[in-house]
Each structure stands twice: as C-alpha cells, then as structure tokens.
Enzyme design. Structure first.
Site, PDB file in Angstrom:
ATOM      1  CE  LYS A  92      -3.476   2.302   2.844  1.00  0.00           C
ATOM      2  NZ  LYS A  92      -4.440   2.203   3.930  1.00  0.00           N
TER       3      LYS A  92
ATOM      4  CE  LYS B 295       6.059  -0.659   9.977  1.00  0.00           C
ATOM      5  NZ  LYS B 295       5.253   0.234   9.147  1.00  0.00           N
TER       6      LYS B 295
ATOM      7  CG  HIS C  96      -4.589 -36.081  16.658  1.00  0.00           C
ATOM      8  ND1 HIS C  96      -4.785 -37.270  17.309  1.00  0.00           N
ATOM      9  CD2 HIS C  96      -5.583 -35.989  15.734  1.00  0.00           C
ATOM     10  CE1 HIS C  96      -5.826 -37.898  16.779  1.00  0.00           C
ATOM     11  NE2 HIS C  96      -6.341 -37.131  15.821  1.00  0.00           N
TER      12      HIS C  96
ATOM     13  CD  GLU D 194      -1.776  -4.475  11.426  1.00  0.00           C
ATOM     14  OE1 GLU D 194      -0.590  -4.826  11.549  1.00  0.00           O
ATOM     15  OE2 GLU D 194      -2.291  -4.287  10.320  1.00  0.00           O
TER      16      GLU D 194
ATOM     17  CD  GLU E 105       9.195  -5.936   7.233  1.00  0.00           C
ATOM     18  OE1 GLU E 105       8.896  -4.839   6.681  1.00  0.00           O
ATOM     19  OE2 GLU E 105       9.025  -6.160   8.437  1.00  0.00           O
TER      20      GLU E 105
ATOM     21  N   GLY F  46      -4.848  -1.969   5.057  1.00  0.00           N
ATOM     22  CA  GLY F  46      -4.053  -3.097   4.574  1.00  0.00           C
ATOM     23  C   GLY F  46      -4.722  -4.439   4.847  1.00  0.00           C
ATOM     24  NE  ARG F  47      -6.474  -3.757  10.932  1.00  0.00           N
ATOM     25  CZ  ARG F  47      -5.779  -2.644  11.074  1.00  0.00           C
ATOM     26  NH1 ARG F  47      -4.598  -2.533  10.470  1.00  0.00           N
ATOM     27  NH2 ARG F  47      -6.237  -1.636  11.786  1.00  0.00           N
TER      28      ARG F  47
HETATM   29  O1  F6P Z   1       1.861  -4.183   9.951  1.00  0.00           O
HETATM   30  C1  F6P Z   1       1.670  -2.855   9.604  1.00  0.00           C
HETATM   31  C2  F6P Z   1       1.179  -2.715   8.208  1.00  0.00           C
HETATM   32  O2  F6P Z   1       1.041  -1.372   7.949  1.00  0.00           O
HETATM   33  C3  F6P Z   1      -0.115  -3.471   7.929  1.00  0.00           C
HETATM   34  O3  F6P Z   1      -1.229  -2.812   8.369  1.00  0.00           O
HETATM   35  C4  F6P Z   1      -0.024  -3.647   6.461  1.00  0.00           C
HETATM   36  O4  F6P Z   1      -0.938  -4.608   6.009  1.00  0.00           O
HETATM   37  C5  F6P Z   1       1.424  -4.050   6.317  1.00  0.00           C
HETATM   38  O5  F6P Z   1       2.112  -3.257   7.266  1.00  0.00           O
HETATM   39  C6  F6P Z   1       2.010  -3.863   4.963  1.00  0.00           C
HETATM   40  O6  F6P Z   1       1.971  -2.537   4.548  1.00  0.00           O
HETATM   41  P1  F6P Z   1       2.160  -2.126   3.036  1.00  0.00           P
HETATM   42  O7  F6P Z   1       1.078  -2.735   2.250  1.00  0.00           O
HETATM   43  O8  F6P Z   1       2.126  -0.636   3.025  1.00  0.00           O
HETATM   44  O9  F6P Z   1       3.507  -2.646   2.583  1.00  0.00           O
END
Ligand code: F6P
Length: 558
Positions: A211, A522, A398, A367, A217, A281-282
């Site tokens: 987003k 972060k 199990h 979240e 990452e 995002g979620r």
């Molecule tokens: O974990 C924090 C967060 O902002 C989430 O809400 C989001 O889904 C994720 O990081 C990834 O963010 P982006 O889509 O901006 O890379």
C-alpha cells in the site's frame, strides 16, 4: 462523558446490567440450557447467504442476548456502521474513510469519500486487473525472452500478503492448475530463496504488493528479486544490462497507493494497479492487492467472491439486530472477553484449504482491536481484542484440543466447515470428507456437553481414573456450516469476520482502523541494523539488548 459525548463504557447502565446478569448466571450449564429449552438449537441459528450459523452452544439465554443488544444500541454500533458505509472518516487518528465495502459494491452504487464517488475508480481498476490477468492466464503476456509466465510470486507483507496468500490457498481448487503461485513476505532471505530457487526467471512474474511502497521487508525482497531476475536473464543471454528496464517491465507489476514510489523503484506506472488510502491493509485483498488471486482463479470467479463479500455487507447493513450475524458474533466475543475473562478466541476451520485462514484473521482482528486507548486517547478500563489462534481440524485435535477439553482456560471457539468437498477432489478421496465432518460435529458436541463422572463410571472405569476421564464441557462454540468453499462463500466468511471485528471496536470505542503499535519496532530495527553490520554505537540501547547485539556480532565473527 468523553470528548465524543459518549459515556465511559464500563459506567454505562447497559454494561453494569451485563455484569450483574453474569453474576446471577453463576455456573450456568449448557446441558441444562438445552434441557430447559428444546427449541434452543433451532431458535439460535441464523442463515446468511450460504452460511448457516448455529450459536446455540453458547453460555447465553434470551436475557443475555437482550442485554447484549441493549449494549450495542447504547454504544450506537449501527450509527458507526452507517457512518462507515457512508464514507465518513471514522478512522479518526488517520482522518480517513473506511470503505473496503466499496471494493465489492455493484458498479451502479454511489459511495463518496471526500465528496467524490469512489465506485467508478474501483470498477476501472477491476477492469484493468481483469484484462491483465486474462493475458497472463492465457499466455498472451510474455516475459522478456518471449516465454509465457508460469509462476507468479507475490511479494508483500501483512495485509499485502496474508489476504492473497490465504485466499489463493482457500480457492486452489478453482485456480489455474498449470500455473504456480508463491508468496514471499519475510525479510529473512530464506523466504525469497526458497520461493525462487527452482524457478526460471524468464517464466516468472513478480507482483510487488505494498500500500505504502515503503515497507522495508517488501522493498528489500523486491530489490533482491529484481537482482535475481536480471542476473538470471543475463545468464540466459537474451536479456542484458542494457535492457534491464524492459525486463523489469515484463516481469514486475506493482499494487499500491503510491505511484511516486513505484516509479522510483523502476516499475512503469502502466504496470501499477492502484488502490486508495481508504482501504486498510488488512481489509485489502479484495482490492488490487488481490491481483495474484485474480490471476489464479480468473476475473469471473474473483467477481463471484466480491459478490459474496457484498452479500454479507448488505446483511450487516440492513438486517435487524437480533438477526444480524456479525453483530451477534461481535457481541458474543464481548460477552466472553469482558464478562467471563476469556483471553483468547480459537478459529478452527475443518478444511485443509483454510490452512491460512486463522493467520489471516489474526491480523484482521489483532491489528484492528489490539488497542488500549479509546478513540479520544483515554486509557480503556475494559479488555479489548482477544488473542486469535487456531489451525485446521483435525490436526489441532491431536495437538492442543486436550487443553480446550480439559484445561483450565475459557476459550470460545468457532468451528467452520463445509457440507461438500471441493469440486475437483479425486473421487477416491471424497468419502474422507464425511470422516472429517464427523470430527467437526463431534468436537463441538464434546466441548459443549462433556462427559459427567456418572457417565464415566457407567462405562466401568476404575474410580481413581474417573476425574481424569471426566470432561467438564460447557465450552462455548459457534458452528458455521456452508455448502462448499466456493469463491462466493469465502467472500461471505471474510466479510462476516471483518464486520464482527468492527462491531467489537465500536462497542469498545477504539479505532479499529489504525495500527500505530507496529511503528516502534520498525524504528528500533532501523536504529539497530548499523550496530549489527558496522558495529555502530546505538545511543540509548538498554543493557540487555546491547549485550545481545554484542553476542550476535561475536557469533558472526565481527
Ligand atoms: O503491519 C503494519 C502494516 O502497515 C499493515 O497494516 C499492512 O498490512 C502491512 O504493514 C504492509 O503494509 P504495506 O502494504 O504498506 O507494505
């Protein structure tokens, strides 16, 4: 009263009435509730679209449900719901609308954010996604060397990974079986390494899903993937340093709200699929973030999934409170979390295809509702979101079900199962479905009704073993049974949980749509990294962390 003019939740008469009711209930027994009320199972069920929801195995009476309904009314859950659907900026700490429901609204709908109807833009992106996914599926979209794409690798994290990864897994039976779909999220290089080690770069398409397009990452993995691609194509002889831009254009697309950062990364904006800051995002896998899924299942089935979402959106928006499934599920969670001290909530899908469903719900729920200040920043004086956990049945049986049956903790659980196996299951395996579902029904029955010492003795069990073989029962569960795990049913299920989470946030008076809690880690990671690589001094490191950093450096021979 707080700044929004709402009384403090735990001082509302509706809240205290529930507390009193809980006290009066004392040691209520599910066995007795069923004995006293033969019509209970029938009365405490709802049908929403394809979802049959049985909530009779809950520690509730008509009075409990009435009092929970009063709480929802007093906290104006429906008012906030209407504000969400209308596009009001209910994400107050970020001053944003919350309009994931617009992503699955029909093209004729009019839904405004900042005075602008967002629906045409949603539909335009869906069309662009459909054209692109058709081209990839048919082989019309070629890689840099002219080969067709065989593998799609989605690079993203959090909502930009969990949603498409979960939904792809869920709908594998509906997917293009000649293509492969992989999902890379972890900044641990092992994730990308394992995802691409057996792939031909000439046949691989990377979808960079972010987003913000700033998530460390994702950008790190995308950069490494680009290096891998260019090196691989160079080795193949038909790419070459000079054509790096062209190669990237054929093998990289972006899903984002941030066109500037996408261009900075080197992805042609024509290859970008847009979404908007009013999609959390979620809550985003039904937006452009679902492109990998759309390539997997095709745009028609993706649209069927959106229709499933929309069906439950409409149910949540219009069904009266006592028939409103997300409202009910949210309130039941509040009943246990706030009045029975339950700390966690298990989601137990009896479908191997839902192996990532609970992990997906963890982000959605934890979240969203892992908050300890209210919408105005005041500390809350009540429990908020639960720990959500679980794995598919029957594996859990199990592993940890022992604790569910005979442990000391109150853990409400949802059982999710399907009447029919997926359509392409090998016929020889179809009979196993009945066995799977026999377990599904047996477990919630055992959890609810247990086994009394008298029943154990009647089996001739030695007296000293009777306590060990007794099952207290009384563990509350919801059973969600659907015809089959189709694209539409998946959409219905996800929307059900999205709105359940919404209801709880509304009652607790927290902002379910921000996630400031992920920021501190972060920032600290950025600060610590130079200490690991260059031995840089990190001001303000506590003695424990400083010691660990020193040990790490020593182990790495630095
Ligand atoms: O974990 C924090 C967060 O902002 C989430 O809400 C989001 O889904 C994720 O990081 C990834 O963010 P982006 O889509 O901006 O890379």
């Amino acid at each position: 009263m707080n700044a929004e003019g709402r009384s403090r939740l735990d001082q509302m008469p509706e809240w205290t009435a529930l507390g009193k009711h809980r006290e009066q209930m004392g040691e209520v027994r599910l066995r007795e509730l069923f004995e006293q009320d033969p019509g209970r199972a029938e009365r405490y069920t709802l049908q929403v679209g394809d979802l049959h929801l049985d909530y009779s195995k809950h520690l509730v009476t008509d009075e409990t449900l009435r009092l929970l309904g009063d709480l929802a009314a007093a906290t104006d859950v429906t008012g906030l719901r209407d504000a969400m659907f209308r596009g009001d900026k209910i994400n107050n700490t970020e001053q944003r609308s919350v309009l994931h429901t617009a992503l699955r609204a029909p093209g004729s709908a009019v839904i405004a954010s900042d005075g602008e109807n967002v629906v045409p833009a949603v539909q335009a992106v869906l069309t662009k996604m459909s054209i692109f996914s058709d081209r990839v599926r048919s082989g019309d979209w070629k890689g840099h060397t002219g080969k067709r794409i065989k593998t799609v690798v989605n690079i993203g994290i959090g909502g930009s990974d969990l949603g498409p990864a979960m939904a792809y897994e869920a709908l594998r039976a509906y997917s293009h079986r000649d293509m492969q779909f992989r999902f890379v999220s972890n900044v641990d290089g092992a994730d990308l390494h394992e995802a691409v080690r057996d792939l031909d770069p000439a046949e691989t398409l990377f979808i960079v899903a972010s987003k913000t397009f700033t998530t460390i990452e994702t950008i790190t993995n995308a950069t490494s993937a680009r290096d891998w691609l260019l090196a691989g194509l160079g080795a193949a002889g038909s790419g070459g340093a000079g054509s790096a831009g062209e190669a990237v254009a054929k093998h990289f697309v972006a899903l984002s709200t941030n066109a500037e950062k996408v261009a900075e990364f080197g992805i042609n904006p024509d290859n970008m699929f847009e979404f908007w800051d009013w999609v959390g995002g979620r809550y985003s896998y039904d937006s452009a973030i679902g492109l990998s899924l759309m390539i997997a299942i095709g745009h028609e089935q993706f649209r069927e999934m959106l229709a499933g979402f929309h069906l439950v959106d409409e149910h949540f928006r219009t069904a009266p409170p006592h028939e409103n499934a997300p409202l009910l599920m949210g309130l039941l969670g509040i009943w246990y979390g706030n009045f029975w001290d339950a700390q966690s909530h298990a989601v137990l899908p009896y479908s191997h295809y839902l192996s990532k469903f609970t992990a997906y719900l963890q982000q959605l729920d934890m979240e969203s509702n892992g908050k300890s200040v209210d919408r105005d920043g005041n500390p809350v004086h009540w429990q908020t979101g639960p720990v959500v956990w679980g794995t598919p049945g029957t594996n859990g049986q199990h592993a940890y079900y022992q604790l569910l049956h005979q442990g000391t903790k109150m853990i409400p659980a949802d059982f999710v199962g399907f009447a029919r196996p997926v359509p392409d299951l090998r016929p020889g395996l179809v009979p196993q479905h009945d066995l799977l579902m026999a377990n599904f029904f047996a477990q919630s029955q055992a959890l609810a009704f247990g086994k009394t010492p008298e029943e154990v003795r009647a089996e001739g069990v030695a007296e000293e073993l009777v306590p060990h073989k007794t099952f207290r029962g009384n563990h509350p569960t919801t059973t969600i049974l659907a015809s089959e795990l189709s694209p539409s049913v998946l959409g219905q299920l996800v929307a059900l949980y999205e709105h359940k989470v919404f209801v709880q946030g509304a009652v607790w008076n927290i902002d379910s749509f921000d996630q400031w809690g992920v920021e501190l880690g972060k920032v600290l990671a950025k600060r610590i990294e130079p200490a690991l690589t260059e031995g840089a001094e990190v001001p303000g490191l506590d003695p424990s962390t400083a010691g660990l950093v020193g040990k790490y450096r020593a182990l790495r021979g630095r």
